[in-house]
Structures are given as C-alpha cells and as structure tokens.
Write a protein that holds these residues in place. Structure first.
Motif, mmCIF file in Angstrom:
data_model
loop_
_atom_site.group_PDB
_atom_site.id
_atom_site.type_symbol
_atom_site.label_atom_id
_atom_site.label_comp_id
_atom_site.label_asym_id
_atom_site.label_seq_id
_atom_site.Cartn_x
_atom_site.Cartn_y
_atom_site.Cartn_z
ATOM 1 N N SER A 228 -2.409 13.840 0.247
ATOM 2 C CA SER A 228 -1.659 12.675 -0.233
ATOM 3 C C SER A 228 -0.249 12.563 0.330
ATOM 4 C CB SER A 228 -1.606 12.690 -1.766
ATOM 5 O OG SER A 228 -0.952 13.873 -2.223
ATOM 6 N N THR A 229 0.318 13.645 0.862
ATOM 7 C CA THR A 229 1.695 13.600 1.383
ATOM 8 C C THR A 229 1.737 13.516 2.912
ATOM 9 O OG1 THR A 229 1.861 16.026 1.480
ATOM 10 C CG2 THR A 229 2.516 14.948 -0.588
ATOM 11 N N TYR A 230 0.584 13.395 3.545
ATOM 12 C CA TYR A 230 0.512 13.488 5.001
ATOM 13 C C TYR A 230 1.377 12.426 5.690
ATOM 14 C CZ TYR A 230 -1.570 13.853 9.670
ATOM 15 O OH TYR A 230 -1.762 14.013 11.015
ATOM 16 N N LEU A 231 1.198 11.151 5.311
ATOM 17 C CA LEU A 231 1.940 10.090 5.990
ATOM 18 C C LEU A 231 3.404 10.065 5.567
ATOM 19 C CD1 LEU A 231 -0.651 7.181 6.088
ATOM 20 C CD2 LEU A 231 0.078 8.682 7.944
ATOM 21 N N GLN A 232 3.704 10.508 4.370
ATOM 22 C CA GLN A 232 5.106 10.608 3.961
ATOM 23 C C GLN A 232 5.823 11.626 4.838
ATOM 24 O OE1 GLN A 232 5.727 11.471 -0.161
ATOM 25 N NE2 GLN A 232 7.925 11.190 -0.049
ATOM 26 N N GLN A 233 5.165 12.745 5.131
ATOM 27 C CA GLN A 233 5.766 13.753 6.002
ATOM 28 C C GLN A 233 5.886 13.233 7.434
ATOM 29 O OE1 GLN A 233 3.186 17.120 5.431
ATOM 30 N NE2 GLN A 233 4.220 17.790 3.574
ATOM 31 N N PHE A 234 4.894 12.463 7.867
ATOM 32 C CA PHE A 234 4.943 11.877 9.214
ATOM 33 C C PHE A 234 6.147 10.958 9.355
ATOM 34 C CE2 PHE A 234 3.701 8.077 11.760
ATOM 35 C CZ PHE A 234 3.748 8.671 13.018
ATOM 36 N N ALA B 42 0.853 -1.194 0.000
ATOM 37 C CA ALA B 42 0.000 0.000 0.000
ATOM 38 C C ALA B 42 0.883 1.236 0.000
ATOM 39 C CB ALA B 42 -0.913 0.006 1.230
ATOM 40 N N SER B 43 0.597 2.179 -0.872
ATOM 41 C CA SER B 43 1.383 3.404 -0.928
ATOM 42 C C SER B 43 1.011 4.323 0.225
ATOM 43 C CB SER B 43 1.162 4.126 -2.260
ATOM 44 O OG SER B 43 -0.146 4.668 -2.318
ATOM 45 N N LEU B 44 1.960 5.162 0.625
ATOM 46 C CA LEU B 44 1.670 6.132 1.688
ATOM 47 C C LEU B 44 0.616 7.124 1.232
ATOM 48 C CD1 LEU B 44 5.285 6.828 3.016
ATOM 49 C CD2 LEU B 44 3.540 5.317 3.989
ATOM 50 N N SER B 45 0.581 7.421 -0.058
ATOM 51 C CA SER B 45 -0.432 8.325 -0.596
ATOM 52 C C SER B 45 -1.828 7.734 -0.444
ATOM 53 C CB SER B 45 -0.142 8.623 -2.068
ATOM 54 O OG SER B 45 -1.177 9.399 -2.638
ATOM 55 N N ALA B 46 -1.975 6.440 -0.793
ATOM 56 C CA ALA B 46 -3.280 5.783 -0.664
ATOM 57 C C ALA B 46 -3.699 5.684 0.795
ATOM 58 C CB ALA B 46 -3.227 4.398 -1.302
ATOM 59 N N LEU B 47 -2.749 5.429 1.675
ATOM 60 C CA LEU B 47 -3.073 5.352 3.100
ATOM 61 C C LEU B 47 -3.462 6.718 3.653
ATOM 62 C CD1 LEU B 47 -0.235 2.932 4.242
ATOM 63 C CD2 LEU B 47 -2.669 2.393 4.026
ATOM 64 N N SER B 48 -2.838 7.768 3.132
ATOM 65 C CA SER B 48 -3.230 9.123 3.539
ATOM 66 C C SER B 48 -4.670 9.398 3.115
ATOM 67 C CB SER B 48 -2.284 10.158 2.911
ATOM 68 O OG SER B 48 -0.962 10.010 3.380
ATOM 69 N N ASP B 49 -5.034 8.967 1.904
ATOM 70 C CA ASP B 49 -6.415 9.119 1.435
ATOM 71 C C ASP B 49 -7.363 8.329 2.329
ATOM 72 O OD1 ASP B 49 -5.569 10.714 -0.639
ATOM 73 O OD2 ASP B 49 -5.545 9.102 -2.117
ATOM 74 N N LEU B 50 -6.927 7.153 2.748
ATOM 75 C CA LEU B 50 -7.755 6.300 3.590
ATOM 76 C C LEU B 50 -8.177 7.007 4.872
ATOM 77 C CD1 LEU B 50 -8.902 3.463 4.400
ATOM 78 C CD2 LEU B 50 -6.633 2.964 5.325
ATOM 79 N N ILE B 51 -7.272 7.786 5.462
ATOM 80 C CA ILE B 51 -7.588 8.466 6.722
ATOM 81 C C ILE B 51 -8.083 9.894 6.490
ATOM 82 C CG2 ILE B 51 -6.026 7.035 8.079
ATOM 83 C CD1 ILE B 51 -3.986 9.313 8.023
ATOM 84 N N GLY B 52 -8.351 10.229 5.218
ATOM 85 C CA GLY B 52 -8.933 11.534 4.913
ATOM 86 C C GLY B 52 -7.957 12.688 4.972
ATOM 87 N N ARG B 53 -6.687 12.403 4.679
ATOM 88 C CA ARG B 53 -5.662 13.452 4.709
ATOM 89 C C ARG B 53 -5.153 13.722 3.295
ATOM 90 N NH1 ARG B 53 -5.534 15.892 9.811
ATOM 91 N NH2 ARG B 53 -5.829 14.282 11.397
ATOM 92 N N GLY C 76 8.854 13.639 10.451
ATOM 93 C CA GLY C 76 8.410 13.683 11.839
ATOM 94 C C GLY C 76 7.336 14.707 12.113
ATOM 95 N N SER C 77 6.574 15.063 11.081
ATOM 96 C CA SER C 77 5.484 16.020 11.235
ATOM 97 C C SER C 77 4.211 15.431 10.625
ATOM 98 C CB SER C 77 5.823 17.338 10.530
ATOM 99 O OG SER C 77 4.741 18.253 10.609
ATOM 100 N N PRO C 78 3.179 15.203 11.447
ATOM 101 C CA PRO C 78 3.058 15.514 12.874
ATOM 102 C C PRO C 78 3.930 14.597 13.735
ATOM 103 C CG PRO C 78 1.205 14.189 12.183
ATOM 104 C CD PRO C 78 1.972 14.497 10.936
ATOM 105 N N ARG C 79 4.089 14.967 14.996
ATOM 106 C CA ARG C 79 4.928 14.171 15.884
ATOM 107 C C ARG C 79 4.313 12.810 16.165
ATOM 108 N NH1 ARG C 79 6.250 17.462 21.114
ATOM 109 N NH2 ARG C 79 4.009 17.890 20.939
ATOM 110 N N LYS C 80 2.993 12.742 16.193
ATOM 111 C CA LYS C 80 2.311 11.465 16.397
ATOM 112 C C LYS C 80 0.986 11.493 15.644
ATOM 113 C CE LYS C 80 0.031 12.870 20.710
ATOM 114 N NZ LYS C 80 -0.184 12.528 22.132
ATOM 115 N N LEU C 81 0.463 10.322 15.357
ATOM 116 C CA LEU C 81 -0.805 10.206 14.646
ATOM 117 C C LEU C 81 -1.962 10.550 15.577
ATOM 118 C CD1 LEU C 81 -0.204 6.820 12.796
ATOM 119 C CD2 LEU C 81 -0.205 9.105 11.764
ATOM 120 N N GLU C 82 -2.962 11.220 15.028
ATOM 121 C CA GLU C 82 -4.174 11.460 15.806
ATOM 122 C C GLU C 82 -4.885 10.141 16.066
ATOM 123 O OE1 GLU C 82 -6.729 14.476 14.329
ATOM 124 O OE2 GLU C 82 -5.147 15.978 14.181
ATOM 125 N N GLU C 83 -5.660 10.108 17.139
ATOM 126 C CA GLU C 83 -6.272 8.851 17.576
ATOM 127 C C GLU C 83 -7.126 8.209 16.492
ATOM 128 O OE1 GLU C 83 -9.256 7.223 21.103
ATOM 129 O OE2 GLU C 83 -8.408 9.236 21.209
#
Length: 216
Positions: free
Chosen positions: A32-38, A19-30, A42-49
């Motif tokens: 496309s670069t959200y999880l790649q940056q995480f 699974a690509s990080l882009s697709a996973l970012s879409d999965l959580i409604g963010r 290291g931004s955000p510092r932690k995932l929201e609940e």
C-alpha cells in the motif's frame, strides 16, 4: 514535446481522478505504500514496465507521461473499433482453480471483442479489463478448466464474489468470503476443496470476475 516529471505527473493524475496512492498501489499488485515511496522518496527510481502500463491505461494517458521512452510507448487503452466494438486483451496467464498457477509475463496473446455499449451498460471500463484462462477444477460448478474469464481490475472496495487473487507468485480464482473478521476466506465451489483463510496482507486482489466463456 516536454515530458513532465513522472512522479509529479502521477501525483497530479491521482489527485484529478480522486484515487489514493494506496489504492493505485493495490491496483498494480504492490504494497500500500509503494507509490507513496516512489513519489516522496524516489524509491524505486522508475516504475517497472508492467506497473507503468497498468497505471497509464487506468488514467488514459501515454506511458511516456509516467516515464516510458516515447519511442516505445504503447497505446493508451483499447479503443472502439468500427461498429462500436472494443478489443479486451487476452493475457498469457492462467488463474488456477486448483493448486496454484505460477504467474507468467503479463503480455497479450490475443483479444476478445466486446460491444462497447454492452460494457458501458455493465458499468465496465475497457481500460481496466483483461481476459485470462481458468486452470484446474476447484471452481467446478461455476468455472471449468479451460474457461476464459473477464477480470475487472478497477480499484473498488472488496466485496464477496469471485475474484482473481495473487498469493506469492501464484494466481488463484476463488470465491471471496469476508464474513470472518480479520481474514479473507477463499472458497472453492467444488466441495472437494477446503476453504483457505488468509490475513489481508497475505494476498493481493487482482480483480473481480465479471464474465466467463467456455465450451459446452
């Protein structure tokens, strides 16, 4: 138990699943670069609940592996019950078939019980399913105000059909039409409502509607 670094564990899980990080970012409604940056910055510092919970259920792992304190980790996913049944969470959300419902906190308020065998036959993963209520009349003819719909949040290529989408803070249930280049058109089955054409970055597709129930 030694808990791995959440960023490295997420990258490992994504690689193993293909699974690509882009697709996973879409999965959580963010975006496309959200999880790649995480992972990379290291931004955000932690995932929201809610993001962490969705990803943990998608991968079938404990939330602690993605950064949750062990003592508050939730179950991995709906599990078969006696008789091979699965409880799909019913969320305190309404997807508007009208002006637009403001998204509430995505916490279960109950469950719908489905045959695990039937879900498998339909190609549906219980971990990626949730049930929400339809609000409004713009989908009359197919969906009525008060109907409950089963939403499949599995990351798949978008195609025509009825989907739940998020625009800003509002949730809508509409028929998606991809026939217009460079746009996603949201179509209501009730002819009193005009189609809405949006650029792909103006909405987030939450999931595809795969089942409904309602009063006669």
């Amino acid at each position: 138990m030694v808990i791995p670094d959440p960023r490295q564990r997420l990258l490992q899980l994504a690689t193993e699943r293909g699974a690509s990080l882009s697709a996973l970012s879409d999965l959580i409604g963010r975006n496309s670069t959200y999880l790649q940056q995480f992972i990379r910055k290291g931004s955000p510092r932690k995932l929201e609940e809610t993001d962490r919970r969705t990803l943990a259920r998608f991968f079938g792992v404990d939330e602690a592996e993605l950064g949750a304190p062990e003592e508050i980790s939730l179950p991995e996913a709906p599990k078969p019950l006696r008789g091979d049944w699965v409880d799909v969470p019913r969320l305190a959300l309404g997807a508007s078939a009208g002006p637009g419902a403001v998204a509430a906190e995505e916490l279960p308020i109950g469950a719908f019980r489905f045959s695990a065998r039937w879900l498998r036959e339909q190609g549906l993963d219980p971990r990626m399913l949730s049930a929400i209520r339809v609000e409004g009349d713009s989908m009359e003819g197919t969906l009525r105000d008060g109907d409950e719909i089963l939403v499949d949040r599995s990351p798949r290529p978008l195609r025509d059909g009825i989907h739940v989408v998020r625009t800003g803070d509002a949730l809508l249930v509409k028929r998606v039409d991809l026939g217009r280049p460079g746009a996603i058109t949201l179509v209501s089955d009730n002819p009193a409502y005009r189609p809405i054409a949006l650029a792909p970055d103006e909405l987030e597709v939450v999931g595809r509607v795969v089942w409904k129930s309602g009063r006669l």
